[in-house]
Write an enzyme that holds these catalytic residues in place. Structure first.
Site, short mmCIF file in Angstrom:
data_model
loop_
_atom_site.label_atom_id
_atom_site.label_comp_id
_atom_site.label_asym_id
_atom_site.label_seq_id
_atom_site.Cartn_x
_atom_site.Cartn_y
_atom_site.Cartn_z
CG HIS A 72 4.56 2.04 2.85
ND1 HIS A 72 3.46 2.78 3.20
CD2 HIS A 72 4.68 1.09 3.80
CE1 HIS A 72 2.93 2.31 4.31
NE2 HIS A 72 3.67 1.28 4.69
CE1 TYR A 201 -1.08 11.93 1.20
CE2 TYR A 201 -0.58 9.61 0.83
CZ TYR A 201 -0.20 10.86 1.27
OH TYR A 201 1.06 11.05 1.76
N PRO A 294 2.02 19.21 4.76
CG PRO A 294 0.88 18.38 6.61
CD PRO A 294 1.20 19.66 5.90
CE LYS A 298 8.16 15.21 -2.39
NZ LYS A 298 8.33 13.82 -2.05
CE1 TYR A 386 3.03 10.62 -0.91
CE2 TYR A 386 4.75 8.99 -0.52
CZ TYR A 386 3.64 9.69 -0.09
OH TYR A 386 3.15 9.46 1.18
#
Length: 392
Positions: A72, A201, A294, A298, A386
């Site tokens: 991704h 998200y 979550p 991480k 991220y």
């Protein structure tokens, strides 16, 4: 039984540590309370940072990941009916992430360990860690109906927040920092292709939603729900309807694909850090030392950072005689841990609506999201966080 490193717990942290040590020519024994089937089936994280991917490849444990994992290059943020894509490689100098479930990582590492690694004992319950301050700590454990002792030079606890390793750190030197959130995640697995080719998200007035995947034909999705929610209280159509509402945008081209839900569960949300991560010759790694909500993806990646740090430090001690990196284990790991806690907290508070949120707090959330979508510096910080912090 005698070994150099006694590893408690056969999750991804313990199994990867055993592999790294094996490759370095350092012997270890892994003790796991559960049976093999349980370890290979428990659903956990699914996002691997760039650094984690690199470590698995270097360890010779990435063949199947590279074959079936899903790279991704970004995520999508949704809020106020808007869509914004965060392009990771463009913001980080080429870094990205991989969608590959923790269950699959464990399967790969277990197969390698059983094929050519040191002993991996399933259904071996660690009862206590003794002698942490001596040169020969030991683990008392029960296996096949009898008690035994594993004598070690070092013990690494990868046995989670309720395991025995943490108990080896005296209460008078332990410090705990934590936060419990008033909401959790209702998660589902569904036999339907993902509705988007990257993770989504979504911040919505009704609560957070996340659209993810486990494979090209299996959708993983989450809904923010009140703490203590029972997954059985939600029927399948209610879940899909709520996902539809929270993921809504002004883009008529996007639609949510629905399909049979095969599993659902609720994950509580908390942040937790135990300091120090080392006492004597007992070292804590993964959930034994820290837990993150979550939202920032991480948890598994932090555990990888811990065991990489330990393996490199022990290898340096053997090769050079210097224990400087081993002595600095806790300090080194905690720098990375607290950056991950910061990022996970920021993502959680930006995207989840608190039960008693005021209109002012709602506006602040939207302002934070707007900043990310309009300021390259803010977007870069998100992308760098991220895709992962340096492992050492």
């Amino acid at each position: 039984m005698r070994t150099t490193v006694g590893i408690i717990g056969a999750g991804p942290a313990g199994l990867l540590l055993a592999r790294l040590l094996h490759n370095a020519g350092i012997d270890s024994v892994v003790l796991e309370t559960r049976d093999r089937a349980y370890v290979e089936q428990r659903q956990r994280a699914g996002i691997l940072e760039q650094g984690t991917v690199d470590v698995l490849r270097e360890a010779g444990a990435a063949a199947r990941m590279d074959r079936v994992g899903i790279p991704h290059d970004g995520i999508e943020l949704r809020f106020d009916r808007r869509r914004h894509r965060v392009d990771f490689p463009a913001l980080t100098g080429g870094r990205s992430v991989m969608v590959y479930a923790q269950t699959e990582v464990c399967k790969d590492l277990i197969a390698l360990q059983l094929a050519d690694g040191g002993p991996l004992l399933f259904e071996a319950e660690a009862l206590a860690v003794e002698g942490a301050e001596t040169e020969n700590p030991r683990v008392r454990f029960r296996h096949q109906g009898r008690e035994d002792v594993l004598e070690c030079d070092y013990v690494v606890g990868c046995d989670g927040s309720w395991g025995v390793a943490r108990k080896a750190v005296p209460a008078d030197v332990s410090r705990v920092f934590e936060r419990t959130y008033p909401f959790g995640w209702l998660g589902i697995l569904a036999d339907v292709p993902p509705s988007h080719d990257e993770l989504v998200y979504a911040r919505h007035d009704r609560g957070f939603a996340l659209l993810s995947m486990r494979s090209p034909v299996v959708t993983r999705a989450y809904l923010q729900v009140p703490a203590g929610t029972d997954a059985a209280d939600w029927d399948d159509e209610e879940i899909w309807d709520e996902l539809d509402r929270r993921l809504e945008t002004d883009d008529p081209a996007w639609t949510l694909k629905r399909g049979p839900i095969t599993a659902k569960s609720v994950t509580p949300m908390r942040s937790h850090v135990h300091e120090p991560m080392r006492h004597g010759r007992v070292f804590l790694a993964g959930d034994a030392a820290h837990i993150v909500p979550p939202t920032g993806a991480k948890g598994l990646n932090l555990a990888v950072g811990d065991v990489v740090t330990f393996a490199r430090a022990l290898t340096e001690l053997r090769d050079t005689g210097s224990d400087a990196r081993l002595e600095a284990y806790s300090e080194t790991c905690l720098r990375r841990v607290w950056q991950a806690e910061r990022f996970s907290y920021a993502m959680t508070t930006m995207l989840h609506r608190a039960p008693e949120a005021t209109p002012f707090e709602d506006r602040i959330q939207l302002a934070r999201l707007d900043r990310i979508t309009t300021a390259r510096s803010a977007e870069t910080d998100l992308a760098e966080s991220y895709t992962g912090f340096p492992l050492d």
